[in-house]
Design a protein around this motif. Structure first.
Motif, mmCIF file in Angstrom:
data_model
loop_
_atom_site.group_PDB
_atom_site.id
_atom_site.type_symbol
_atom_site.label_atom_id
_atom_site.label_comp_id
_atom_site.label_asym_id
_atom_site.label_seq_id
_atom_site.Cartn_x
_atom_site.Cartn_y
_atom_site.Cartn_z
ATOM 1 N N TYR A 160 0.578 12.781 3.712
ATOM 2 C CA TYR A 160 1.452 12.484 2.920
ATOM 3 C C TYR A 160 1.545 13.566 1.378
ATOM 4 C CZ TYR A 160 4.321 9.586 -0.085
ATOM 5 O OH TYR A 160 5.485 9.145 -1.084
ATOM 6 N N ARG A 175 0.753 -1.399 -0.149
ATOM 7 C CA ARG A 175 -0.007 -0.068 0.060
ATOM 8 C C ARG A 175 0.806 1.270 -0.012
ATOM 9 N NH1 ARG A 175 -3.368 2.725 4.027
ATOM 10 N NH2 ARG A 175 -5.331 3.126 3.194
ATOM 11 N N LYS A 176 1.832 1.328 0.928
ATOM 12 C CA LYS A 176 2.632 2.649 0.941
ATOM 13 C C LYS A 176 3.402 2.631 -0.174
ATOM 14 C CE LYS A 176 2.705 2.915 6.051
ATOM 15 N NZ LYS A 176 3.512 3.232 7.270
ATOM 16 N N LYS A 177 3.984 1.727 -0.847
ATOM 17 C CA LYS A 177 4.667 1.838 -2.250
ATOM 18 C C LYS A 177 3.854 2.478 -3.247
ATOM 19 C CE LYS A 177 7.985 -2.131 -1.218
ATOM 20 N NZ LYS A 177 8.350 -3.508 -1.667
ATOM 21 N N GLU A 194 -4.449 9.924 6.334
ATOM 22 C CA GLU A 194 -3.011 9.320 6.003
ATOM 23 C C GLU A 194 -2.696 10.246 4.525
ATOM 24 O OE1 GLU A 194 -0.815 5.238 4.366
ATOM 25 O OE2 GLU A 194 -2.862 5.168 5.286
ATOM 26 N N LEU A 238 2.016 4.953 -2.772
ATOM 27 C CA LEU A 238 1.944 6.279 -2.551
ATOM 28 C C LEU A 238 3.011 7.320 -3.539
ATOM 29 C CD1 LEU A 238 1.595 6.559 1.288
ATOM 30 C CD2 LEU A 238 -0.118 6.459 -0.545
#
Length: 287
Positions: free
Chosen positions: A108, A63-65, A104, A67
């Motif tokens: 970011y 998930r974070k990758k 979140e 972003l």
């Protein structure tokens, strides 16, 4: 439909014609079109200017990758939908929520405007959010499935769906259809949690391999069953003792042709057959 027909009895004997439309048929709709005595038209071509959508599936630990990918994407003046199944946390379901995801992403993406829309908002508030997204004032829209239909933003080229294993094929196909509406290449990214059930794996495989809504609807029918033809259930195993709608499709086609021939000849055996199998058939067959 029966209520509409019955209410029209006062209109000097006239009964309403029916036009039934479906963008992505649920299993029951598809099975009804198999059985019903009606003309069926299908539009299989995409509207002009549409481009094929690339679908990819990721375990949610990636998930974070994503972003960084979204950040690069938005810097090219593209827009993003980020869909979550819940509005707020549930003690029973471990699913991503729009409220948490919105907070979140807002932290970011400091250079992009992040918006939030869900079903509990007032109609005017939702309308204003969608207007800003259409005008590209909002670059990333965090949403529930309220954006499933009736939304047209050609500049939106990425659709991220959280907990995609929890959604049905029709809903996944409708959400994916929010992108690919312009001339730019579009991508649908399906995030899922580990330990998928067999049914969830099948659904994700089908949506990954198919872009054709008719094919997806046929596969959905095989997975979930057609539901009740003369009831309310939209999916499930039908009350047929021996027949199988998928396996016996050829027989079904022959039976429908035979029925048309009997109706054309006004064959007396029609009423006998209907009385044997259906109560109140005189009313049912008219709708």
């Amino acid at each position: 439909r029966m209520t509409l027909k019955n209410n029209s009895k006062n209109l000097q004997g006239f009964e309403p014609h029916q036009l039934m439309m479906s963008a992505t048929p649920i299993p029951r709709t598809l099975s009804m079109s198999f059985f019903a005595h009606m003309d069926v038209s299908t539009i299989k071509e995409l509207p002009g200017g549409r481009r094929p959508i690339t679908t990819k599936i990721y375990l949610d630990d990636k998930r974070k990758k994503l972003l960084n990918l979204i950040d690069t994407h938005c810097k090219k003046n593209n827009q993003v939908y980020w869909v979550c199944p819940l509005i707020e946390e549930s003690e029973f379901l471990d699913l991503e929520t729009v409220n948490d995801t919105f907070q979140e992403l807002k932290k970011y993406f400091i250079n992009q405007k992040v918006g939030l829309i869900h079903g509990r908002m007032k109609a005017e508030e939702k309308k204003e959010i969608m207007k800003k997204f259409q005008q590209n004032t909002i670059q990333i829209l965090v949403a529930t499935s309220v954006i499933e239909v009736g939304v047209d933003v050609p500049n939106a080229t990425i659709m991220i769906i959280e907990n995609s294993e929890r959604l049905g094929l029709s809903q996944l196909h409708q959400l994916r259809g929010r992108i690919g509406r312009g001339e730019k290449s579009s991508f649908c990214l399906l995030l899922y949690k580990n330990k998928l059930s067999s049914a969830a794996k099948q659904r994700l495989r089908i949506i990954y391999e198919n872009i054709d809504g008719f094919k997806i609807a046929e596969e959905d029918l095989k997975l979930r069953g057609p539901g009740e033809l003369l009831g309310y259930k939209q999916s499930g195993i039908p009350t047929l003792r021996f027949a199988n709608l998928n396996r016996d499709f050829g027989i079904l086609e022959n039976a429908r042709n035979d029925a048309d021939n009997l109706i054309g000849k006004n064959d007396a055996r029609i009423n006998e057959h209907m009385k044997r199998w259906l109560r109140n058939f005189e009313e049912i067959v008219k709708v």
